[in-house]
Design an enzyme around this catalytic site. Sequence first.
Site, PDB file in Angstrom:
ATOM      1  N   TRP A  78       8.211   8.031  12.407  1.00 39.81           N
ATOM      2  CA  TRP A  78       7.217   7.080  12.919  1.00 39.81           C
ATOM      3  C   TRP A  78       7.268   6.763  14.578  1.00 39.81           C
ATOM      4  CZ3 TRP A  78       3.798   7.068   9.700  1.00 39.81           C
ATOM      5  CH2 TRP A  78       4.104   7.032   8.152  1.00 39.81           C
ATOM      6  N   ASP A 112       7.871  -1.591  16.725  1.00 39.53           N
ATOM      7  CA  ASP A 112       7.417  -1.585  14.974  1.00 39.53           C
ATOM      8  C   ASP A 112       8.313  -1.965  14.165  1.00 39.53           C
ATOM      9  OD1 ASP A 112       6.435  -0.450  12.957  1.00 39.53           O
ATOM     10  OD2 ASP A 112       6.391   1.493  13.302  1.00 39.53           O
ATOM     11  N   LYS A 167       5.760  -3.796   2.844  1.00 44.28           N
ATOM     12  CA  LYS A 167       7.355  -3.759   2.437  1.00 44.28           C
ATOM     13  C   LYS A 167       8.001  -5.023   2.362  1.00 44.28           C
ATOM     14  CE  LYS A 167       7.030   0.367   5.303  1.00 44.28           C
ATOM     15  NZ  LYS A 167       7.071   1.575   4.285  1.00 44.28           N
TER      16      LYS A 167
END
Length: 370
Positions: free
Chosen positions: A102, A171, A195
């Site tokens: 990511w 992030d 999540k």
Amino acid sequence: MRRVTNFSAGPSTLPYSVLKKAQAEFTSYQNTGLSILEMSHRSKHFEEILFDTKQLLQKLMNIPNNYQVLFLQGGASLQFSMVPLNLFHRTNHAYYAHTGTWSEKAIQEARKMGEVTMISSSEDKAFTYIPPIHLPNHPSADYIHITTNNTIEGTRYDTIPNEFDIPLVADMSSNILSEVYDVTKFGLIYAGAQKNIGPAGLTIVIIRDDLIGKAPQNCPTMLDYSTYVKTKSLYNTPPTFSIYMTKLVLEWLQKQGGVEGIEKVNKEKARLLYSFLDHSPLFHSKVEPKFRSIMNIPFTTYNAELDQLFIQTALEHDFLELQGHRSTGGMRASLYNAMSIESVRKLVDFMKLFEQSYLLEGNYVSNKDL
């Protein structure tokens, strides 16, 4: 009603009590005769939901008054573009720590808008650790970007670097609300909801006031953070149902003792699984212990066929989504906030039985013995 154990990395399992409450209110929210799915985002009832959700998040994360909480769409992937678009204003240069898949995607997007320098990378060891950050002698950048938890690789920052004068951007998609963070160490935090926060469709951005209003004049309105600040996240129709579900999840989290309470539970869940992996002759973790994630735990038998047999056998016993990411293979168990300790214990017990059967029967697992 049949319920399985969902170890998916996202969308992830949600607290059962939250699902039941949403079910009870689904067709008529607070006796309005309307479902949340039908309710205007300009209505009094939804504005109350939006306000309460923001207040809950501010309280749970101890967010100071000089930070704004924004409700956006597009997931963390859109933030890979929005962050540089809004924060490139002085040097058009950013520092990125490269710790996995990511962060690589975030770097690729930022490079479309300015200069990016990688100030650390763990690619040399297949992203199995978190590397230290090394800035140039005379740092010159608009921000530093890190990924606090690496969903695919199973690593996490055990401490947050905060000795820099440059705004730190994080992030936090896969570990927000799972452990206590000092928000004041960050200039901007972003996270996809699917999540630990709620269902897919909502993105949370927490941004310090001094970083708002830096976007260029030709920045599209919907990509400018100041748009959402000025309109209280109601410039256009927000993901109303996702916000409502997030409110329910945050209320549930409060009842668990807040972030402090759930962090203790999360560390115990991770300890149970890592302890088994560290002593197992069959299953193994590749991640350096100091940097192991408490949310996403990849593991393997180092045998692709055996990995697949384990995944299939686990599926037959209602342990879902234990396959690793397509880029890494192996297995992965995601232990987000809503995953109970009891479910992790059951997984470990199942893994012990699988291991014993494999070792005793000469590389063969018989389903009847599991």
